[in-house]
Scaffold this motif. Sequence first.
Motif, PDB file in Angstrom:
ATOM      1  N   LYS A   1       0.838  -1.206   0.000  1.00 52.00           N
ATOM      2  CA  LYS A   1       0.000   0.000   0.000  1.00 52.00           C
ATOM      3  C   LYS A   1       0.871   1.254   0.000  1.00 52.00           C
ATOM      4  N   LEU A   2       1.930   1.252   0.784  1.00 52.59           N
ATOM      5  CA  LEU A   2       2.837   2.411   0.816  1.00 52.59           C
ATOM      6  C   LEU A   2       3.525   2.600  -0.525  1.00 52.59           C
TER       7      LEU A   2
ATOM      8  N   GLU B   1       3.979   5.744  -5.555  1.00 60.56           N
ATOM      9  CA  GLU B   1       3.912   5.850  -7.019  1.00 60.56           C
ATOM     10  C   GLU B   1       2.870   6.887  -7.448  1.00 60.56           C
ATOM     11  N   LEU B   2       1.709   6.867  -6.789  1.00 67.13           N
ATOM     12  CA  LEU B   2       0.675   7.854  -7.114  1.00 67.13           C
ATOM     13  C   LEU B   2       1.150   9.272  -6.804  1.00 67.13           C
ATOM     14  N   HIS B   3       1.889   9.426  -5.717  1.00 65.30           N
ATOM     15  CA  HIS B   3       2.426  10.740  -5.347  1.00 65.30           C
ATOM     16  C   HIS B   3       3.464  11.189  -6.367  1.00 65.30           C
TER      17      HIS B   3
ATOM     18  N   GLU C   1      -2.412  14.928   0.633  1.00 67.49           N
ATOM     19  CA  GLU C   1      -3.146  13.676   0.445  1.00 67.49           C
ATOM     20  C   GLU C   1      -2.244  12.463   0.688  1.00 67.49           C
ATOM     21  N   PHE C   2      -1.018  12.560   0.197  1.00 69.83           N
ATOM     22  CA  PHE C   2      -0.064  11.466   0.388  1.00 69.83           C
ATOM     23  C   PHE C   2       0.241  11.274   1.870  1.00 69.83           C
TER      24      PHE C   2
END
Length: 75
Positions: free
Chosen positions: A47-48, A53-55, A64-65
């Motif tokens: 999950k981290l 990766e999304l960040h 949000e991160f």
Amino acid sequence: MGIVRRAATAAAVSGAATRAHNRNRTSQPAPAAPAPAAPAGDGTAAKLQELAELHAKGVLSDEEFAAAKAKALGI
């Protein structure tokens, strides 16, 4: 002779009792050490990684991160 015999018997019984006490005292198990804290599971690490990766792609803002990371870690 009766007094000497009683004193010898008392000394023998006392010595045997002391040896038995010491033997029992040293054979008791040591108290158990507390269990270490459980490490983060594979699901948490995955999950981290996904959040990072999304960040990095710009999908998640810094705020949000940070919030999602704290939630994943249970903080």
